[in-house]
Design a protein around this motif. Structure first.
Motif, PDB file in Angstrom:
ATOM      1  N   PHE A 134      60.800  92.776  91.617  1.00 51.40           N
ATOM      2  CA  PHE A 134      61.502  93.822  92.357  1.00 51.40           C
ATOM      3  C   PHE A 134      60.677  95.091  92.525  1.00 51.40           C
ATOM      4  CE2 PHE A 134      66.059  92.290  91.233  1.00 51.40           C
ATOM      5  CZ  PHE A 134      65.797  91.092  91.854  1.00 51.40           C
ATOM      6  N   TRP A 135      59.744  95.341  91.607  1.00 52.03           N
ATOM      7  CA  TRP A 135      58.926  96.538  91.693  1.00 52.03           C
ATOM      8  C   TRP A 135      57.461  96.195  91.939  1.00 52.03           C
ATOM      9  CZ3 TRP A 135      63.412  96.513  88.920  1.00 52.03           C
ATOM     10  CH2 TRP A 135      64.295  97.553  89.175  1.00 52.03           C
ATOM     11  N   ASN A 136      57.215  95.002  92.475  1.00 51.43           N
ATOM     12  CA  ASN A 136      55.879  94.548  92.859  1.00 51.43           C
ATOM     13  C   ASN A 136      54.848  94.702  91.741  1.00 51.43           C
ATOM     14  OD1 ASN A 136      56.697  93.779  95.468  1.00 51.43           O
ATOM     15  ND2 ASN A 136      56.549  95.900  96.150  1.00 51.43           N
ATOM     16  N   THR A 141      60.849 101.550  87.557  1.00 50.78           N
ATOM     17  CA  THR A 141      61.039 102.976  87.788  1.00 50.78           C
ATOM     18  C   THR A 141      62.477 103.171  88.241  1.00 50.78           C
ATOM     19  OG1 THR A 141      60.364 102.850  90.113  1.00 50.78           O
ATOM     20  CG2 THR A 141      58.645 103.360  88.499  1.00 50.78           C
ATOM     21  N   ALA A 142      63.019 104.336  87.958  1.00 45.91           N
ATOM     22  CA  ALA A 142      64.409 104.611  88.323  1.00 45.91           C
ATOM     23  C   ALA A 142      64.555 104.909  89.817  1.00 45.91           C
ATOM     24  CB  ALA A 142      64.935 105.788  87.505  1.00 45.91           C
ATOM     25  N   SER A 143      63.464 105.005  90.524  1.00 44.43           N
ATOM     26  CA  SER A 143      63.495 105.325  91.946  1.00 44.43           C
ATOM     27  C   SER A 143      63.849 104.086  92.759  1.00 44.43           C
ATOM     28  CB  SER A 143      62.127 105.847  92.383  1.00 44.43           C
ATOM     29  OG  SER A 143      62.065 105.910  93.780  1.00 44.43           O
ATOM     30  N   SER A 146      61.162 102.558  95.415  1.00 47.70           N
ATOM     31  CA  SER A 146      60.074 101.647  95.065  1.00 47.70           C
ATOM     32  C   SER A 146      60.539 100.196  94.891  1.00 47.70           C
ATOM     33  CB  SER A 146      59.381 102.130  93.784  1.00 47.70           C
ATOM     34  OG  SER A 146      60.299 102.130  92.714  1.00 47.70           O
ATOM     35  N   VAL A 147      61.817  99.945  95.070  1.00 47.74           N
ATOM     36  CA  VAL A 147      62.361  98.593  94.916  1.00 47.74           C
ATOM     37  C   VAL A 147      62.020  97.746  96.137  1.00 47.74           C
ATOM     38  CG1 VAL A 147      64.495  97.225  94.733  1.00 47.74           C
ATOM     39  CG2 VAL A 147      64.262  99.361  93.456  1.00 47.74           C
ATOM     40  N   ASN A 148      61.607  96.520  95.898  1.00 49.20           N
ATOM     41  CA  ASN A 148      61.393  95.559  96.976  1.00 49.20           C
ATOM     42  C   ASN A 148      62.768  94.961  97.303  1.00 49.20           C
ATOM     43  OD1 ASN A 148      60.900  93.300  98.549  1.00 49.20           O
ATOM     44  ND2 ASN A 148      59.046  92.734  97.434  1.00 49.20           N
ATOM     45  N   TRP A 149      63.441  95.545  98.276  1.00 47.98           N
ATOM     46  CA  TRP A 149      64.821  95.162  98.587  1.00 47.98           C
ATOM     47  C   TRP A 149      64.920  93.755  99.158  1.00 47.98           C
ATOM     48  CZ3 TRP A 149      68.466  97.508  96.232  1.00 47.98           C
ATOM     49  CH2 TRP A 149      68.300  98.832  95.828  1.00 47.98           C
ATOM     50  N   ILE A 150      63.880  93.287  99.806  1.00 45.18           N
ATOM     51  CA  ILE A 150      63.901  91.915 100.324  1.00 45.18           C
ATOM     52  C   ILE A 150      63.917  90.931  99.160  1.00 45.18           C
ATOM     53  CG2 ILE A 150      62.627  90.198 101.658  1.00 45.18           C
ATOM     54  CD1 ILE A 150      61.629  92.542 103.413  1.00 45.18           C
ATOM     55  N   ALA A 151      63.062  91.171  98.165  1.00 44.31           N
ATOM     56  CA  ALA A 151      63.051  90.304  96.985  1.00 44.31           C
ATOM     57  C   ALA A 151      64.382  90.382  96.246  1.00 44.31           C
ATOM     58  CB  ALA A 151      61.898  90.683  96.054  1.00 44.31           C
ATOM     59  N   ALA A 152      64.952  91.579  96.136  1.00 44.58           N
ATOM     60  CA  ALA A 152      66.245  91.745  95.475  1.00 44.58           C
ATOM     61  C   ALA A 152      67.341  90.999  96.242  1.00 44.58           C
ATOM     62  CB  ALA A 152      66.580  93.224  95.335  1.00 44.58           C
TER      63      ALA A 152
END
Length: 184
Positions: A134-136, A141-143, A146-152
């Motif tokens: 999710f964070w590559n 990180t709490a941000s 920076s989340v990979n929303w496609i993977a999520a």
């Protein structure tokens, strides 16, 4: 020297991965990523994915793949042998002991007490893989930016398909692979 390192590393994994394939994941990660730096965390995540998709136990598939990558066919054979040797010895001994002492409460107590530890090992490995995905590989990180929303999203779809709709895992993996190919 690499053959000896492969053998000893996967011998440790084979000797201490109680609880099945998923319990071996943190041990494999420690040896392959942290100690020997044979792979990055991203490559390790791919290794676990491939090891899960191919027939056979995760640890054995991982040993074969890592051994092949590091030292060719001899490396694959040596790493795989190191991985399965402890199991063959331990299972033979435990089968003998269990058949003779299976009715003892102490044996049953030991088996029940190992379950929570195995669950914790699986959960830690799962969280490491989720963070890497999710964070590559950058770490949690709490941000939300920076989340990979496609993977999520692919993860959420897979969970829903597996739990709610009871789809076969191989079908879900193929679908997720296709979605990854299209969107990632």
């Amino acid at each position: 020297m690499i053959l000896l390192k492969l053998f000893l590393s996967f011998l440790q994994i084979g000797a201490f991965s109680f609880g099945g394939g998923y319990a071996a994941v943190p041990l494999i990660q420690d040896q392959v990523v942290s100690i020997h730096s044979w792979m990055t965390m991203g490559e390790f995540t791919d290794l676990i994915t491939i090891s899960q998709m191919t027939p056979g136990p995760i640890a054995v598939n991982s040993a074969t793949f890592v051994g092949l990558r590091m030292a060719g066919l001899p490396g694959a054979v040596i790493a795989t042998l190191g991985c399965i040797l402890p199991s063959c010895i331990i299972v033979s001994i435990l089968a003998y002991v269990y058949l003779h002492f299976r009715k003892l409460d102490m044996i049953q107590g030991v088996l029940k007490s190992l379950r929570p530890a195995v669950i914790a090992m699986i959960a830690v490995a799962g969280l490491d893989i989720i963070i890497s995905s999710f964070w590559n590989g950058a770490g949690f990180t709490a941000s939300f930016s920076s989340v990979n929303w496609i993977a999520a999203g692919i993860f959420a779809a897979a969970v829903i398909l597996l739990r709610k709709f009871k789809q076969p895992p191989i079908r879900v993996m193929l679908l997720c692979g296709l979605l990854g190919l299209i969107f990632l």
